[in-house]
Scaffold this motif. Structure first.
Motif, PDB file in Angstrom:
ATOM      1  N   ASN A 181     -56.126 -32.240 -11.263  1.00 52.27           N
ATOM      2  CA  ASN A 181     -55.518 -33.539 -11.520  1.00 52.27           C
ATOM      3  C   ASN A 181     -54.328 -33.766 -10.585  1.00 52.27           C
ATOM      4  O   ASN A 181     -53.611 -32.822 -10.234  1.00 52.27           O
ATOM      5  N   ASP A 182     -54.145 -35.027 -10.194  1.00 53.69           N
ATOM      6  CA  ASP A 182     -53.125 -35.386  -9.212  1.00 53.69           C
ATOM      7  C   ASP A 182     -51.923 -36.054  -9.869  1.00 53.69           C
ATOM      8  O   ASP A 182     -52.052 -36.766 -10.872  1.00 53.69           O
ATOM      9  N   LEU A 183     -50.770 -35.853  -9.272  1.00 55.23           N
ATOM     10  CA  LEU A 183     -49.551 -36.543  -9.637  1.00 55.23           C
ATOM     11  C   LEU A 183     -48.947 -37.086  -8.345  1.00 55.23           C
ATOM     12  O   LEU A 183     -48.643 -36.316  -7.430  1.00 55.23           O
ATOM     13  N   ASN A 184     -48.834 -38.411  -8.266  1.00 57.40           N
ATOM     14  CA  ASN A 184     -48.336 -39.066  -7.045  1.00 57.40           C
ATOM     15  C   ASN A 184     -49.154 -38.679  -5.816  1.00 57.40           C
ATOM     16  O   ASN A 184     -48.619 -38.447  -4.730  1.00 57.40           O
ATOM     17  N   GLY A 185     -50.467 -38.592  -6.022  1.00 55.48           N
ATOM     18  CA  GLY A 185     -51.360 -38.332  -4.908  1.00 55.48           C
ATOM     19  C   GLY A 185     -51.463 -36.886  -4.474  1.00 55.48           C
ATOM     20  O   GLY A 185     -52.147 -36.578  -3.487  1.00 55.48           O
ATOM     21  N   THR A 186     -50.806 -35.963  -5.187  1.00 57.86           N
ATOM     22  CA  THR A 186     -50.823 -34.544  -4.835  1.00 57.86           C
ATOM     23  C   THR A 186     -51.281 -33.729  -6.027  1.00 57.86           C
ATOM     24  O   THR A 186     -50.878 -34.014  -7.164  1.00 57.86           O
ATOM     25  N   PRO A 187     -52.121 -32.713  -5.822  1.00 55.68           N
ATOM     26  CA  PRO A 187     -52.551 -31.875  -6.946  1.00 55.68           C
ATOM     27  C   PRO A 187     -51.369 -31.344  -7.726  1.00 55.68           C
ATOM     28  O   PRO A 187     -50.414 -30.805  -7.146  1.00 55.68           O
ATOM     29  N   ALA A 188     -51.435 -31.518  -9.044  1.00 57.53           N
ATOM     30  CA  ALA A 188     -50.306 -31.130  -9.892  1.00 57.53           C
ATOM     31  C   ALA A 188     -50.699 -30.176 -11.005  1.00 57.53           C
ATOM     32  O   ALA A 188     -49.834 -29.549 -11.609  1.00 57.53           O
ATOM     33  N   GLU A 189     -51.997 -30.099 -11.313  1.00 56.53           N
ATOM     34  CA  GLU A 189     -52.409 -29.143 -12.334  1.00 56.53           C
ATOM     35  C   GLU A 189     -53.872 -28.787 -12.151  1.00 56.53           C
ATOM     36  O   GLU A 189     -54.660 -29.547 -11.584  1.00 56.53           O
ATOM     37  N   ILE A 190     -54.214 -27.600 -12.608  1.00 51.68           N
ATOM     38  CA  ILE A 190     -55.573 -27.081 -12.477  1.00 51.68           C
ATOM     39  C   ILE A 190     -55.994 -26.509 -13.816  1.00 51.68           C
ATOM     40  O   ILE A 190     -55.245 -25.758 -14.451  1.00 51.68           O
ATOM     41  N   PHE A 191     -57.199 -26.882 -14.253  1.00 50.72           N
ATOM     42  CA  PHE A 191     -57.795 -26.290 -15.445  1.00 50.72           C
ATOM     43  C   PHE A 191     -59.065 -25.562 -15.054  1.00 50.72           C
ATOM     44  O   PHE A 191     -59.869 -26.066 -14.267  1.00 50.72           O
ATOM     45  N   LEU A 192     -59.241 -24.367 -15.610  1.00 52.12           N
ATOM     46  CA  LEU A 192     -60.411 -23.552 -15.303  1.00 52.12           C
ATOM     47  C   LEU A 192     -61.196 -23.301 -16.581  1.00 52.12           C
ATOM     48  O   LEU A 192     -60.624 -22.930 -17.612  1.00 52.12           O
ATOM     49  N   ASN A 193     -62.480 -23.498 -16.504  1.00 50.57           N
ATOM     50  CA  ASN A 193     -63.345 -23.208 -17.640  1.00 50.57           C
ATOM     51  C   ASN A 193     -64.477 -22.323 -17.132  1.00 50.57           C
ATOM     52  O   ASN A 193     -65.375 -22.774 -16.435  1.00 50.57           O
ATOM     53  N   VAL A 194     -64.377 -21.040 -17.440  1.00 53.84           N
ATOM     54  CA  VAL A 194     -65.375 -20.068 -16.999  1.00 53.84           C
ATOM     55  C   VAL A 194     -65.676 -19.132 -18.151  1.00 53.84           C
ATOM     56  O   VAL A 194     -64.754 -18.582 -18.754  1.00 53.84           O
TER      57      VAL A 194
END
Length: 893
Positions: free
Chosen positions: A721-734
């Motif tokens: 997910n982006d915040l102000n056009g820059t990646p700001a968070e990552i979720f992993l589902n494995v």
């Protein structure tokens, strides 16, 4: 009561350490009253508390107001105070002198030795070990011994649990523990009783380490543990590298016990056999204790596991030490050749700081002479006569500890009465050498050290022989055999009068001299610690008392007296020296130390693996009993550092395990204590908030994309997910919820998100890709550009794709569902719900949603977990059981 003039005044950190660790405590803090000097908790953090010294100025019920030394008013509950019976060092010295003299046989002798002991305690000429200072005369329950070595565990579940129980009991009473794991059968060895196989010596070491982390000594001090393994053990390579796996054996120092034969094999590039006793021998369970030579001498069978090149094991040790200061090396065969107890009590392990090699049930009985107090200013020389008197009295002081301390294990009492082992050491060496204008590490200094420590060894041995004439020798004393030890051969060659005294009078103590780190006591006294040079002349120290700035008084005094001048070259710090200078100093002192030395060879960051190898081999060639290096910057966190980080209140340095041998908070590994300064690694700077603290608050809704990538652990769904056009968070589902892979993937996502949302560093995404890309595990999947090495590698690939796509978009990011293929909509929706704070339903990653959009079969996308036996990503569910396709491990349920 002594008539010694009262003159000692402690300030700052010195006063804090004294009141916190060594002054006699009032256990009932409800006795606190206005006017009392107390330690008050100003930051109630379970791992990084901060305490300050202050005076109670008001009390209402259980609430007190304390005015700290800095003038701050702090309200506190009385339960959070440290209330002391003793307020000054003089009161402690009176207590200790009386306690140690109380074991003398007659009232006349008790009065005589109370005065003599008080005279050497005065002005910190003799600084007792931490347990002695805290417990002697204050409690009949507290042990006066700092550290213990307990016998190697019996190779059974019951034996291991018994060792665990002994370790826990000792640590709970304030003692550190050393354990040699070589008695435990290697990984995958057959265990007949349960028709299975062993998890190995290293895994049981993990149990001891984990338990150590649970134990708090005195309410705030964690337990201290040394784990060792011998060079012939089949699990030695796993032991050397175990800490390279995150979270493994985090609460122990590690050292490998190395033999002369192994070092010969290293130098000549010979093969080396890894072996273990045949566990089917009829009396294996009763006889096997970890001593392979004794096992072989009895004609019992040994099983050969594999043959390797000795240099392969040696290189693994060197490379690991270069990376992270562990493991240390103890030249154990040489140690036993030099040991005075060679003929009746073999050394099997060391205490957590490495300065005291001990047999099973052996103990550390430690104090240190403060050499900085023995400078004769008029003669510009050592005050030799005063040093001789203090050394002789100090030996008797420590010998009396053996009769004064309570014993909680009868085995400890029996062993200590059999050998009466004491360890008189030093602190303040670096300060004394500066006063004498001698540069630490120079050729002149080596000559001086030989003279100084030879003189002290002579006086200490003559004192012990004199006590033996009066009170009797240690029970196992045999003059002829005793004088055949490697140490005594050197001693009597230089000082024949010592051999004559021992032959005529006997010997009270099997060993007399040990060089411990003295980190806390040295800091309290305000001098250099152990035999180390000063860490720096201005530095910051993180401990359980808080974060404190320290100035070295002797350097400060010189600069005040010589305004505008720089410090002369004999003002040398740890990092000013070459690593070889450190080793040469250690070897010069080791000649006169019958036990061992806690010493670190500090190296610059660009010190190479090959240079590390040369250093370790130099230590062996020069007669050191052990060696450890610390390469600047090789650890993420340090207790001592030369620069103050602006956000210390928010991200305090991690405090390492703090052994009871006083200051192992500064010990990276045995036999090492003082940690060198370093600049944080770039990743640590950005991720840990060391550079900036501006954390971008998450809006209610963020949009981005979910990427479906096959990994060795199964299909991964990676939401960025982006915040102000820059990646700001990552979720992993494995993987399946509840699996180790699921937990580690979630943790990786959280850490990445935290990293991305701190500060304004514009290259964070590229930095994250750089550090994650190409990380490999036990397997890979795919080919060429589509090859995925691990979950971390998959995150890097997803980030790369995400950045590239964003670079070509000239509009706001599309809703998450519009960026995905239809078959991925369920996963995408769950990810969006999760991003918005709503708990999603876990997708069935094992089923791969019934689609083959990436051209992979159902089996290739099956979620796999980590196998606890071989560590590969090969554990799958088959008919209700978890089975490893790599090694065959199986667990039902």
């Amino acid at each position: 009561m002594s008539t010694v003039k009262r003159k000692q005044q402690l300030e700052g950190l010195s006063e804090k350490i004294f009141l916190d660790r060594y002054a006699w405590k009032d256990a009932d803090t409800n006795n606190a009253k206005v006017g009392d000097v107390v330690l008050v908790l100003t930051k109630d953090d379970p791992k990084f508390p901060t305490k300050e010294v202050g005076e109670i100025v008001e009390r209402s019920g259980r609430t007190v107001t304390v005015k700290t030394r800095s003038g701050e008013l702090v309200k506190s509950d009385v339960e959070k105070l440290t209330l002391n019976i003793e307020k000054t060092p003089e009161e402690m010295w009176d207590r200790l002198a009386g306690a140690m003299a109380s074991v003398e046989k007659t009232p006349e002798l008790q009065r005589e030795w109370t005065d003599k002991f008080r005279s050497i305690l005065d002005d910190w000429k003799l600084v007792p070990g931490g347990r002695i200072a805290a417990g002697a005369g204050a409690s009949d329950e507290l042990t006066l011994f700092n550290c213990y070595v307990i016998p190697s565990p019996k190779d059974s579940r019951g034996g291991i649990m018994e060792t665990l129980s002994e370790m826990t009991e000792i640590m709970a009473r304030g003692g550190g523990v050393g354990i040699n794991l070589s008695s435990l059968r290697p990984r995958r060895a057959v265990v007949k009783g349960v028709n299975g196989s062993s998890s190995g010596a290293v895994s049981w070491g993990g149990l001891f380490s984990y338990t150590t982390g649970l134990i708090e000594q005195g309410g705030s001090r964690r337990g201290a543990l040394m784990l060792m393994i011998n060079d012939w053990h089949p699990d030695v390579a796993d032991f050397i590298t175990v800490k390279q796996t995150m979270g493994q054996v985090t609460n122990a120092n590690l050292s490998v016990c190395v033999s002369n034969a192994f070092m010969k094999a290293v130098k000549e590039d010979l093969d080396w056999d890894l072996v273990f006793p045949d566990t089917t021998e009829p009396d294996y369970n009763e006889v096997w204790d970890g001593d392979l030579d004794k096992w072989k001498a009895a004609g019992r069978k040994v099983n050969h596991y594999r043959t390797v090149k000795a240099r392969e094991i040696w290189h693994t040790i060197i490379e690991s030490a270069w990376k992270s200061a562990e493991p240390g090396v103890v030249f154990m065969e040489y140690y036993n050749q030099m040991s005075n107890s060679w003929y009746f009590n073999p050394i099997i392990c060391t205490n957590p700081c490495g300065e005291q090699g001990l047999p099973g049930w052996g103990v550390c009985n430690l104090s240190a002479i403060n050499l900085s107090k023995f400078y004769d200013e008029e003669k510009h020389d050592v005050a030799w006569d005063d040093l001789a008197t203090t050394t002789r009295y100090s030996v008797r002081f420590l010998d009396n500890v053996i009769d004064k301390t309570p014993y909680h294990f009868p085995e400890n009492e029996a062993n200590q009465k059999k050998e009466r082992r004491v360890g008189l050491g030093t602190m303040g060496l670096a300060e004394l050498m500066i006063k004498l204008n001698i540069r630490y590490g120079s050729p002149d200094s080596l000559e001086f050290l030989d003279k100084l420590y030879g003189f002290m060894a002579r006086e200490a041995y003559l004192a012990s022989a004199g006590i033996a004439a009066e009170k009797g020798s240690f029970q196992a004393f045999d003059a002829e055999k005793y004088l055949l030890s490697g140490f005594m051969k050197n001693m009597t060659e230089v000082y024949p009068e010592v051999g004559e005294a021992i032959s005529n009078q006997g010997m009270r103590n099997v060993t007399v001299i040990t060089q411990a780190p003295t980190g806390s006591t040295g800091t309290m006294v305000g001098t250099s610690t152990g035999i180390e040079p000063y860490f720096a002349f201005k530095y910051f120290r993180q401990s359980r008392l808080g974060f404190d700035e320290q100035f070295v008084p002797i350097a400060e005094d010189y600069l005040e007296a010589h305004p505008g001048e720089e410090l002369p070259d004999y003002f040398v710090t740890s990092m000013d020296l070459s690593a070889k200078d450190h080793i040469r100093v250690q070897a010069a002192i080791q000649r006169w130390v019958d036990s061992s030395i806690s010493k670190t060879a500090n190296c610059p960051n660009d010190f190479t693996v090959e240079e590390t190898k040369e250093l370790y081999e130099l230590a062996f060639d020069l007669g050191c009993k052990g060696v450890t290096i610390y390469r600047d910057g090789s650890r993420d966190t340090q207790v001592l550092q030369t620069e103050k980080k602006e956000d210390k209140k928010d991200t305090p340095l991690k405090e390492t395990a703090e052994p009871a041998a006083e200051a192992a908070a500064e010990a990276p590994a045995a036999p090492a204590v003082n940690v060198a300064p370093s600049a944080p690694a770039p990743a640590a700077q950005a991720a840990g908030g060391v550079v900036d603290k501006q954390y971008k608050k998450r809006p209610q809704v963020l949009r981005g994309a979910t990427y479906k990538i096959n990994t060795p652990f199964g299909m991964a769904y990676i939401t960025i997910n982006d915040l102000n056009g820059t990646p700001a968070e990552i979720f992993l589902n494995v993987g399946k919820a509840g699996s180790d892979v699921f937990a580690m993937a979630e943790a990786l996502g959280r850490v990445c998100s935290l990293f991305l949302r701190y500060g304004d560093h514009g290259e964070k995404v590229e930095l994250l890709i750089k550090h994650l890309k190409g990380i490999g595990g036990s397997g890979a999947i795919g080919f060429g550009a589509n090859r995925v090495e691990s979950i971390a590698d998959a995150v890097a690939k997803a980030l790369e794709t995400h950045v590239q796509q964003s670079a070509h978009e000239d509009h706001a990011p599309a809703p998450i569902a519009a960026t995905l293929a239809l078959e991925d909509f369920e996963s995408a929706l769950n990810a969006e719900l999760k991003a918005g704070g709503v708990a999603p339903a876990a997708p069935d990653a094992e089923a791969d949603h019934g689609h083959g959009g990436h051209g992979h079969s159902h089996s290739s996308a099956t979620s796999r977990d980590l196998c606890p036996s071989c560590g590969s990503a090969s554990l799958i569910n088959i008919e209700g059981c978890k089975t490893c396709g790599n090694c065959g491990y199986s667990r039902c349920g």
